[in-house]
Motif scaffolding. Structure first.
Motif, PDB file in Angstrom:
ATOM      1  N   THR A  56     -25.041  56.701  16.539  1.00 25.76           N
ATOM      2  CA  THR A  56     -24.879  57.615  15.403  1.00 25.76           C
ATOM      3  C   THR A  56     -23.432  58.085  15.291  1.00 25.76           C
ATOM      4  N   ILE A  57     -22.813  58.407  16.409  1.00 26.19           N
ATOM      5  CA  ILE A  57     -21.406  58.832  16.392  1.00 26.19           C
ATOM      6  C   ILE A  57     -20.509  57.692  15.920  1.00 26.19           C
ATOM      7  N   GLY A  58     -20.772  56.487  16.401  1.00 23.86           N
ATOM      8  CA  GLY A  58     -19.986  55.328  15.964  1.00 23.86           C
ATOM      9  C   GLY A  58     -20.102  55.082  14.470  1.00 23.86           C
ATOM     10  N   MET A  59     -21.314  55.188  13.940  1.00 23.96           N
ATOM     11  CA  MET A  59     -21.506  55.005  12.502  1.00 23.96           C
ATOM     12  C   MET A  59     -20.846  56.129  11.720  1.00 23.96           C
ATOM     13  N   GLY A  60     -20.862  57.336  12.290  1.00 27.77           N
ATOM     14  CA  GLY A  60     -20.190  58.456  11.638  1.00 27.77           C
ATOM     15  C   GLY A  60     -18.683  58.261  11.554  1.00 27.77           C
TER      16      GLY A  60
END
Length: 79
Positions: A56-60
């Protein structure tokens, strides 16, 4: 180039919505209203949850980079 960033932004937005909905509620918020108040493991998180957090952090970060890139393209294109 702008079309590429727009497509990437739409795709990452859809994935981000899905990922945020997959997260388990931590309690004390809106998730409690819908029956998510009982939690058996409060302290530790599983490997799957940590990987979901990382993804999720990477996609953010990708989503944020697309927003910044589109803003810069719009600012310097003059339109």
């Amino acid at each position: 180039m702008e079309l590429l960033f727009t497509i990437l932004l739409v795709a990452t937005s859809a994935v981000m919505i899905m990922l945020v909905l997959l997260h388990k509620g931590r309690g004390g918020g809106l998730s409690d209203m819908f029956g998510g108040g009982v939690s058996s493991t409060l302290g530790g998180s599983s490997v799957a949850e940590r990987n979901l957090d990382r993804f999720t952090i990477g996609m953010g970060v990708i989503w944020f980079a697309c927003v910044v890139a589109l803003g810069l393209l719009k600012a310097y294109s003059g339109s």
